[in-house]
Design a protein around this motif. Structure first.
Motif, PDB file in Angstrom:
ATOM      1  N   GLY A  65      -6.456  15.512  10.808  1.00  0.00           N
ATOM      2  CA  GLY A  65      -6.177  15.836  12.373  1.00  0.00           C
ATOM      3  C   GLY A  65      -4.769  14.888  12.361  1.00  0.00           C
ATOM      4  N   ALA A  66      -4.365  15.010  11.942  1.00  0.00           N
ATOM      5  CA  ALA A  66      -2.965  14.058  11.737  1.00  0.00           C
ATOM      6  C   ALA A  66      -2.132  15.506  12.907  1.00  0.00           C
ATOM      7  N   GLU A  67      -0.532  14.733  13.928  1.00  0.00           N
ATOM      8  CA  GLU A  67      -0.106  16.097  13.422  1.00  0.00           C
ATOM      9  C   GLU A  67       1.546  15.245  14.158  1.00  0.00           C
ATOM     10  N   MET A 127       0.891  -1.583   0.062  1.00  0.00           N
ATOM     11  CA  MET A 127       0.037   0.471   0.174  1.00  0.00           C
ATOM     12  C   MET A 127       0.711   1.790   0.372  1.00  0.00           C
ATOM     13  N   LYS A 128       0.539   1.825  -1.189  1.00  0.00           N
ATOM     14  CA  LYS A 128       1.293   2.939  -0.596  1.00  0.00           C
ATOM     15  C   LYS A 128       0.459   4.743  -0.138  1.00  0.00           C
ATOM     16  N   ILE A 129       0.978   4.998   1.451  1.00  0.00           N
ATOM     17  CA  ILE A 129       0.080   6.233   1.920  1.00  0.00           C
ATOM     18  C   ILE A 129       1.793   7.572   1.408  1.00  0.00           C
ATOM     19  N   ALA A 130       0.301   8.604   1.866  1.00  0.00           N
ATOM     20  CA  ALA A 130       1.454  10.033   1.330  1.00  0.00           C
ATOM     21  C   ALA A 130       0.875  10.532   2.241  1.00  0.00           C
ATOM     22  N   VAL A 131       1.710  11.692   2.631  1.00  0.00           N
ATOM     23  CA  VAL A 131       2.029  12.859   3.666  1.00  0.00           C
ATOM     24  C   VAL A 131       2.398  13.647   3.290  1.00  0.00           C
ATOM     25  N   ALA A 132       1.226  14.215   3.355  1.00  0.00           N
ATOM     26  CA  ALA A 132       0.904  16.070   3.439  1.00  0.00           C
ATOM     27  C   ALA A 132       2.239  16.846   4.270  1.00  0.00           C
ATOM     28  N   ALA A 133       2.925  17.433   4.129  1.00  0.00           N
ATOM     29  CA  ALA A 133       4.617  17.501   5.266  1.00  0.00           C
ATOM     30  C   ALA A 133       5.255  18.956   4.878  1.00  0.00           C
ATOM     31  N   MET A 134       5.931  19.129   6.238  1.00  0.00           N
ATOM     32  CA  MET A 134       6.263  20.801   6.052  1.00  0.00           C
ATOM     33  C   MET A 134       7.540  20.175   6.963  1.00  0.00           C
ATOM     34  N   GLY A 135       8.919  19.329   5.649  1.00  0.00           N
ATOM     35  CA  GLY A 135       9.714  18.738   5.676  1.00  0.00           C
ATOM     36  C   GLY A 135       9.698  17.511   6.049  1.00  0.00           C
ATOM     37  N   THR A 191       7.314  16.668   8.955  1.00  0.00           N
ATOM     38  CA  THR A 191       6.559  16.710  10.242  1.00  0.00           C
ATOM     39  C   THR A 191       5.353  16.878   9.692  1.00  0.00           C
ATOM     40  N   VAL A 192       4.448  16.176   9.726  1.00  0.00           N
ATOM     41  CA  VAL A 192       2.790  16.511   9.066  1.00  0.00           C
ATOM     42  C   VAL A 192       2.579  18.101   8.607  1.00  0.00           C
ATOM     43  N   ALA A 193       1.846  18.149   7.893  1.00  0.00           N
ATOM     44  CA  ALA A 193       1.664  19.919   7.547  1.00  0.00           C
ATOM     45  C   ALA A 193       0.161  19.783   8.092  1.00  0.00           C
ATOM     46  N   GLY A 194       0.333  20.991   8.520  1.00  0.00           N
ATOM     47  CA  GLY A 194      -1.704  21.422   9.417  1.00  0.00           C
ATOM     48  C   GLY A 194      -2.491  21.416   8.102  1.00  0.00           C
ATOM     49  N   HIS A 195      -1.952  21.937   6.671  1.00  0.00           N
ATOM     50  CA  HIS A 195      -2.966  21.982   5.537  1.00  0.00           C
ATOM     51  C   HIS A 195      -2.538  21.306   4.595  1.00  0.00           C
ATOM     52  N   ALA A 218      -2.473  14.011   6.404  1.00  0.00           N
ATOM     53  CA  ALA A 218      -2.474  15.516   6.396  1.00  0.00           C
ATOM     54  C   ALA A 218      -3.238  16.122   8.307  1.00  0.00           C
ATOM     55  N   GLY A 219      -2.978  17.191   8.419  1.00  0.00           N
ATOM     56  CA  GLY A 219      -3.294  18.229   9.669  1.00  0.00           C
ATOM     57  C   GLY A 219      -4.672  18.512   9.473  1.00  0.00           C
ATOM     58  N   GLY A 220      -4.657  19.245   8.183  1.00  0.00           N
ATOM     59  CA  GLY A 220      -6.647  19.865   7.772  1.00  0.00           C
ATOM     60  C   GLY A 220      -6.722  19.591   6.413  1.00  0.00           C
ATOM     61  N   MET A 221      -7.477  19.660   6.184  1.00  0.00           N
ATOM     62  CA  MET A 221      -8.151  19.823   4.204  1.00  0.00           C
ATOM     63  C   MET A 221      -8.890  20.288   3.961  1.00  0.00           C
ATOM     64  N   GLY A 222      -9.267  20.672   2.797  1.00  0.00           N
ATOM     65  CA  GLY A 222     -10.369  21.450   2.146  1.00  0.00           C
ATOM     66  C   GLY A 222     -12.024  20.607   2.156  1.00  0.00           C
ATOM     67  N   GLY A 223     -12.785  20.688   2.278  1.00  0.00           N
ATOM     68  CA  GLY A 223     -13.972  19.225   1.662  1.00  0.00           C
ATOM     69  C   GLY A 223     -13.455  19.465  -0.025  1.00  0.00           C
ATOM     70  N   GLY A 224     -13.335  20.376  -0.455  1.00  0.00           N
ATOM     71  CA  GLY A 224     -13.535  19.634  -2.284  1.00  0.00           C
ATOM     72  C   GLY A 224     -12.147  18.887  -2.335  1.00  0.00           C
ATOM     73  N   ALA A 225     -11.127  19.128  -1.703  1.00  0.00           N
ATOM     74  CA  ALA A 225     -10.077  17.747  -2.248  1.00  0.00           C
ATOM     75  C   ALA A 225     -10.951  16.448  -1.252  1.00  0.00           C
ATOM     76  N   VAL A 226     -11.378  16.510  -0.102  1.00  0.00           N
ATOM     77  CA  VAL A 226     -11.624  15.378   0.608  1.00  0.00           C
ATOM     78  C   VAL A 226     -12.448  14.520  -0.461  1.00  0.00           C
ATOM     79  N   ASP A 227     -13.670  15.345  -1.377  1.00  0.00           N
ATOM     80  CA  ASP A 227     -14.933  14.928  -2.344  1.00  0.00           C
ATOM     81  C   ASP A 227     -13.606  14.612  -3.477  1.00  0.00           C
ATOM     82  N   ILE A 228     -12.748  14.713  -3.633  1.00  0.00           N
ATOM     83  CA  ILE A 228     -12.443  14.256  -4.679  1.00  0.00           C
ATOM     84  C   ILE A 228     -11.169  12.531  -4.625  1.00  0.00           C
TER      85      ILE A 228
END
Length: 120
Positions: free
Chosen positions: A83-85, A1-9, A11-15, A62-72
């Motif tokens: 809600g991850a951090e 399985m491939k998992i992607a994490v939105a990050a700042m370096g 660390t899990v990104a807030g957005h 990710a930490g947070g995400m917009g509803g449009g992205a969640v829908d896609i």
């Protein structure tokens, strides 16, 4: 399985959309087998969820995400964990143990993106 994490370096990104990079974790049998960090190719509506799905992501953390992205992501069959951090690798390890659950914190206002991920 491939998992992607939105990050700042590393660390899990807030957005999700405003992260510096995405870290792709290849996993097998509940263990991380490889990682690859790619720079965020740019935040524009609808692009990033398809970019990640096209690159094989089956889960996005990710930490947070917009509803449009969640829908896609939902349309593409990608599991969304928001809600991850903290450390990205630890977040993936926690997910693989079945202990990381999405808080469902949807970011509604992109003008205030700095507030995303601050839902505790």
């Amino acid at each position: 399985m491939k998992i992607a994490v939105a990050a700042m370096g590393t660390t899990v990104a807030g957005h999700f959309g405003h992260c510096e990079n995405f870290i792709f974790f290849d996993t097998e049998d509940g263990k991380i087998t490889a990682t690859n960090s790619v720079p965020n190719p740019g935040h524009r509506p609808g692009f990033l969820p398809n970019f990640l799905a096209d690159n094989g992501a089956q889960v996005i953390i990710a930490g947070g995400m917009g509803g449009g992205a969640v829908d896609i992501f939902n349309e593409r069959g990608v599991e969304v964990i928001i809600g991850a951090e903290g450390d990205a690798t630890k977040a993936v390890e926690t997910y693989l143990r079945g202990e990381l659950k999405s808080t469902g914190s949807i970011c509604h206002n992109h003008e205030h993106a700095h507030e995303c991920g601050e839902h505790h």
